[in-house]
Design a protein around this motif. Structure first.
Motif, short mmCIF file in Angstrom:
data_model
loop_
_atom_site.label_atom_id
_atom_site.label_comp_id
_atom_site.label_asym_id
_atom_site.label_seq_id
_atom_site.Cartn_x
_atom_site.Cartn_y
_atom_site.Cartn_z
N TYR A 8 0.93 -1.29 0.03
CA TYR A 8 -0.12 0.02 -0.19
C TYR A 8 1.00 1.19 0.08
N ILE A 9 1.73 1.19 0.88
CA ILE A 9 2.76 2.42 0.81
C ILE A 9 3.49 2.60 -0.37
N LEU A 10 4.27 1.52 -1.05
CA LEU A 10 4.87 1.62 -2.28
C LEU A 10 4.10 2.12 -3.30
N PHE A 11 2.67 1.33 -3.33
CA PHE A 11 1.97 1.72 -4.54
C PHE A 11 1.09 2.82 -4.52
N TYR A 12 0.68 3.21 -3.39
CA TYR A 12 -0.39 4.33 -3.04
C TYR A 12 0.06 5.54 -2.32
N ARG A 13 1.03 5.16 -1.19
CA ARG A 13 1.26 6.47 -0.29
C ARG A 13 2.82 6.32 -0.12
N PRO A 14 3.72 6.62 -1.12
CA PRO A 14 5.13 6.44 -0.97
C PRO A 14 5.78 7.69 -0.09
N ASP A 15 4.73 8.61 0.04
CA ASP A 15 5.25 9.73 0.87
C ASP A 15 5.50 9.27 2.40
N LEU A 16 4.68 8.06 2.78
CA LEU A 16 4.66 7.49 4.08
C LEU A 16 6.02 7.06 4.53
N PHE A 17 7.08 6.70 3.53
CA PHE A 17 8.32 6.20 3.86
C PHE A 17 9.19 7.50 4.47
N ALA A 18 8.56 8.75 4.55
CA ALA A 18 9.25 9.76 5.22
C ALA A 18 9.12 9.96 6.52
N LYS A 19 7.92 9.02 7.07
CA LYS A 19 7.35 8.88 8.46
C LYS A 19 7.36 7.33 8.91
N PRO A 20 8.46 6.81 9.20
CA PRO A 20 8.60 5.32 9.44
C PRO A 20 7.62 4.89 10.36
N LEU A 21 7.17 5.71 11.79
CA LEU A 21 6.16 5.08 12.45
C LEU A 21 4.89 5.06 11.90
N SER A 22 4.57 5.66 10.76
CA SER A 22 3.19 5.80 10.32
C SER A 22 3.20 4.31 9.34
N ILE A 23 4.16 3.65 9.10
CA ILE A 23 4.22 2.62 8.39
C ILE A 23 3.39 1.60 9.41
N LEU A 24 3.78 1.89 10.83
CA LEU A 24 3.13 0.63 11.50
C LEU A 24 1.85 0.98 12.02
N LYS A 25 1.12 1.96 11.57
CA LYS A 25 -0.10 2.37 11.99
C LYS A 25 -1.04 1.54 11.18
N LEU A 26 -1.27 0.36 11.50
CA LEU A 26 -2.20 -0.55 10.62
C LEU A 26 -3.60 -0.12 10.86
N TRP A 27 -3.77 0.26 12.26
CA TRP A 27 -5.16 0.83 12.73
C TRP A 27 -5.61 2.01 11.71
#
Length: 288
Positions: A85-104
């Motif tokens: 999801y992050i790679l295909f749709y929200r690559p901007d989240l790679f700049a916010k590592p903690l956001s990657i873990l927010k599955l909820w």
């Protein structure tokens, strides 16, 4: 203009009138959401169905391997789905590592989940010295169960809505911020990617000898899912952050991701005959 007028006049079903709530259980200090239950139901029912498939002659693994497989597949679904999801749709989240873990907060990609599950199957098969492609054939038969529940959960959440339309069954989704009737594309996907694909794969598994041609059932799944998703995307609203791609090419990101799935599915089906071999089953009788 006509669509907006009819919606404002109450000519279409309003999502809010359905009384749906994304939260299935609220204890104040803990919330259980329907989306989480959809994942749990998909995994448990898929596991149950997989055991039924393994009871047939020529199974690529024993029932004892199923527990291990569920563990690897679950990790693959979560890790692959989120990273995809992050790679295909929200690559901007790679700049916010903690956001990657927010599955909820939501955000899972089925295409990423497929990659994750495939890697999980390969690792599990190597661990036990099994044929990973034949195992994948069996897993492909149960995946539509999870897809069905997942898309129903999307509908309950009022997310991933369709494009504006004036069809009689259109629904006004309040989260869009506009009182405009739209295609309930979540239900289209539940029907095609979930129920229809489940029945197609069940037919080929139970009524033909497809399971003895490694990769054939995986190919049917990839082709069926890819074609279904590609079709439904014409009725589904593009993701807001990727609207530029749709405006520029007329296609959504989901459709581009489905293209290699369709081609891969066709390849696996076309070459499966060459992989036909004498199957010495882990469970059941030998099949020539």
């Amino acid at each position: 203009m006509l669509v907006t007028t009819l919606a404002a006049a109450g000519g279409y079903l309003d999502y809010r009138s359905l009384g749906l709530d994304p939260v299935a259980l609220d204890l104040g200090f803990f919330q259980l959401k329907w989306y989480s239950l959809a994942y749990i139901a998909g995994i448990l029912l898929g596991w149950f169905y997989l055991l039924k498939l393994l009871d047939r002659p020529g199974a690529p693994m024993a029932r004892r391997h199923a527990d291990d497989l569920v563990f690897y597949a679950t990790i693959g679904i979560i890790a692959g789905g989120r990273l995809g999801y992050i790679l295909f749709y929200r690559p901007d989240l790679f700049a916010k590592p903690l956001s990657i873990l927010k599955l909820w907060d939501g955000g899972m990609s089925f295409h990423g989940g497929v990659i994750g599950v495939t890697l999980g199957i390969v690792l599990m098969a190597r661990k036990h010295g099994l044929n990973w492609l034949r195992i994948h054939d069996y897993v492909a038969c149960v995946v539509p169960i999870g897809l069905f529940f997942g898309r129903l959960a999307n509908f309950v959440n009022g997310e991933l809505w369709g494009r504006p339309t004036d069809v009689p069954w259109a629904i006004v989704f309040p989260r869009t911020g506009m009182d405009v009737p739209r295609h309930p594309s979540q239900l289209y996907e539940a029907g095609l990617e979930g129920l229809a694909l489940l029945l197609v794969l069940a037919f080929f598994f139970w009524r033909t000898d497809a399971r003895y041609y490694p990769g054939r059932l995986v190919g049917i799944f990839l082709l069926g899912y890819g074609a279904s998703r590609f079709f439904v995307e014409f009725f589904r609203e593009a993701d807001e952050q990727l609207m530029w791609l749709h405006d520029m090419t007329g296609l959504n990101m989901g459709q581009y991701l489905c293209m290699p799935m369709i081609l891969g599915g066709l390849y696996l089906i076309a070459t499966s005959k060459g992989r036909r071999q004498r199957v010495e089953p882990i469970v059941g009788e030998s099949v020539a």
